[in-house]
Scaffold this active site. Structure first.
Site, short mmCIF file in Angstrom:
data_model
loop_
_atom_site.label_atom_id
_atom_site.label_comp_id
_atom_site.label_asym_id
_atom_site.label_seq_id
_atom_site.Cartn_x
_atom_site.Cartn_y
_atom_site.Cartn_z
CB VAL A 31 -10.24 -18.74 18.33
CG1 VAL A 31 -9.02 -19.57 18.07
CG2 VAL A 31 -11.18 -19.44 19.30
CG ASP A 32 -4.30 -17.42 21.53
OD1 ASP A 32 -4.64 -17.81 22.67
OD2 ASP A 32 -3.11 -17.26 21.19
N GLY B 287 -7.34 -19.43 10.12
CA GLY B 287 -7.47 -17.97 10.15
C GLY B 287 -6.17 -17.33 9.72
N1 AR6 Z 1 -14.89 -18.99 18.42
C1 AR6 Z 1 -14.69 -19.94 17.48
N2 AR6 Z 1 -13.91 -19.76 16.41
C2 AR6 Z 1 -13.30 -18.55 16.28
C3 AR6 Z 1 -13.45 -17.51 17.23
C4 AR6 Z 1 -14.30 -17.77 18.34
N3 AR6 Z 1 -14.50 -16.86 19.30
N4 AR6 Z 1 -12.71 -16.45 16.80
C5 AR6 Z 1 -12.13 -16.80 15.64
N5 AR6 Z 1 -12.48 -18.06 15.32
P1 AR6 Z 1 -7.31 -17.95 14.14
P2 AR6 Z 1 -5.00 -19.70 13.48
C6 AR6 Z 1 -12.10 -18.88 14.14
O1 AR6 Z 1 -6.76 -16.84 13.30
O2 AR6 Z 1 -5.27 -19.57 12.03
C7 AR6 Z 1 -3.62 -16.07 16.92
O3 AR6 Z 1 -3.11 -14.77 16.96
C8 AR6 Z 1 -11.60 -18.17 12.90
O4 AR6 Z 1 -12.69 -17.65 12.15
O5 AR6 Z 1 -7.88 -17.61 15.47
O6 AR6 Z 1 -4.73 -21.06 14.04
C9 AR6 Z 1 -2.76 -17.06 17.69
O7 AR6 Z 1 -2.12 -16.46 18.81
C10 AR6 Z 1 -10.89 -19.32 12.18
O8 AR6 Z 1 -11.86 -20.12 11.49
O9 AR6 Z 1 -6.18 -19.08 14.43
C11 AR6 Z 1 -1.75 -17.47 16.65
O10 AR6 Z 1 -0.66 -16.59 16.58
C12 AR6 Z 1 -10.32 -20.16 13.33
O11 AR6 Z 1 -10.99 -19.70 14.51
C13 AR6 Z 1 -2.54 -17.45 15.37
O12 AR6 Z 1 -3.60 -16.53 15.56
C14 AR6 Z 1 -8.83 -20.04 13.53
O13 AR6 Z 1 -8.40 -18.70 13.26
C15 AR6 Z 1 -3.16 -18.79 15.06
O14 AR6 Z 1 -3.78 -18.75 13.81
#
Ligand code: AR6
Length: 169
Positions: A33-34, A119
């Site tokens: 998501v980032d 994630g």
């Molecule tokens: N909209 C909503 N949710 C989303 C989207 C989107 N566009 N894309 C992914 N998700 P994650 P974390 C969901 O991995 O576990 C990054 O590299 C995804 O399916 O994004 O907190 C950062 O820079 C999941 O349910 O974040 C950090 O290094 C949720 O968002 C690290 O990942 C979180 O997944 C953070 O890891």
């Protein structure tokens, strides 16, 4: 009082006052998501994040939303899941608590959260959703918010939030 809602989809598309990012301590972008938020907001977001100089795990920092429909981005840094004995629950709750405080400070009326840490950071989804809903509810009265959205990217996560909110709307 605001109702809590579940939406399945891409958080970068939501027209709300604030969206929350699942960032890392550098605040300099990443995947998931980032990455999606940085792509949609444009290069100015990276410059604004660079100026913040990072964020500790369990907290959040605010920037404008730039090219996003959202006015603000609250960059929350969730914990990496390590089995649960390294204060992961408290740190995750801290992300939601600090985001609710930022909503008040920025007079946001609507906010959308992704499922922080579930994630790449591997926090168990059910446990994370229970912490998210509990912490948001605790801080809702003081926040000034009219709308809180849990934005779920996948069906499984949306189902978990639906079940929690249906059990106690
Ligand atoms: N909209 C909503 N949710 C989303 C989207 C989107 N566009 N894309 C992914 N998700 P994650 P974390 C969901 O991995 O576990 C990054 O590299 C995804 O399916 O994004 O907190 C950062 O820079 C999941 O349910 O974040 C950090 O290094 C949720 O968002 C690290 O990942 C979180 O997944 C953070 O890891």
């Amino acid at each position: 009082m605001a109702q809590l809602e579940v939406i399945r989809g891409d958080i970068t598309r939501l027209t709300v006052d604030a969206i929350v990012n699942a960032a890392n301590t550098s605040l300099l972008g990443g995947g998931g998501v980032d990455g999606a938020i940085h792509r949609a907001a444009g290069k100015e977001l990276l410059r604004a994040c660079q100026a913040l100089g990072g964020c500790e795990t369990g907290s959040a920092r605010a920037t404008p939303g730039f090219n996003l429909p959202a006015k603000w981005v609250f960059h929350a840094v969730g914990p990496v899941w390590n089995g649960g004995s390294r204060h992961e629950d408290e740190l995750l709750a801290g992300c939601y608590r600090r985001s609710m405080e930022l909503a008040r400070e920025h007079q946001a009326k609507s906010i959308a959260f992704p499922a922080i840490s579930t994630g790449v950071y591997r926090f168990p989804r059910q446990r994370a959703a229970e912490i998210a809903v509990r912490t948001v509810r605790e801080h809702l009265p003081a926040s000034g918010l009219d709308q809180v959205i849990f934005c779920c990217f996948d069906e499984e996560t949306a189902g978990i939030y639906d079940a929690i909110l249906t059990a106690r709307p």
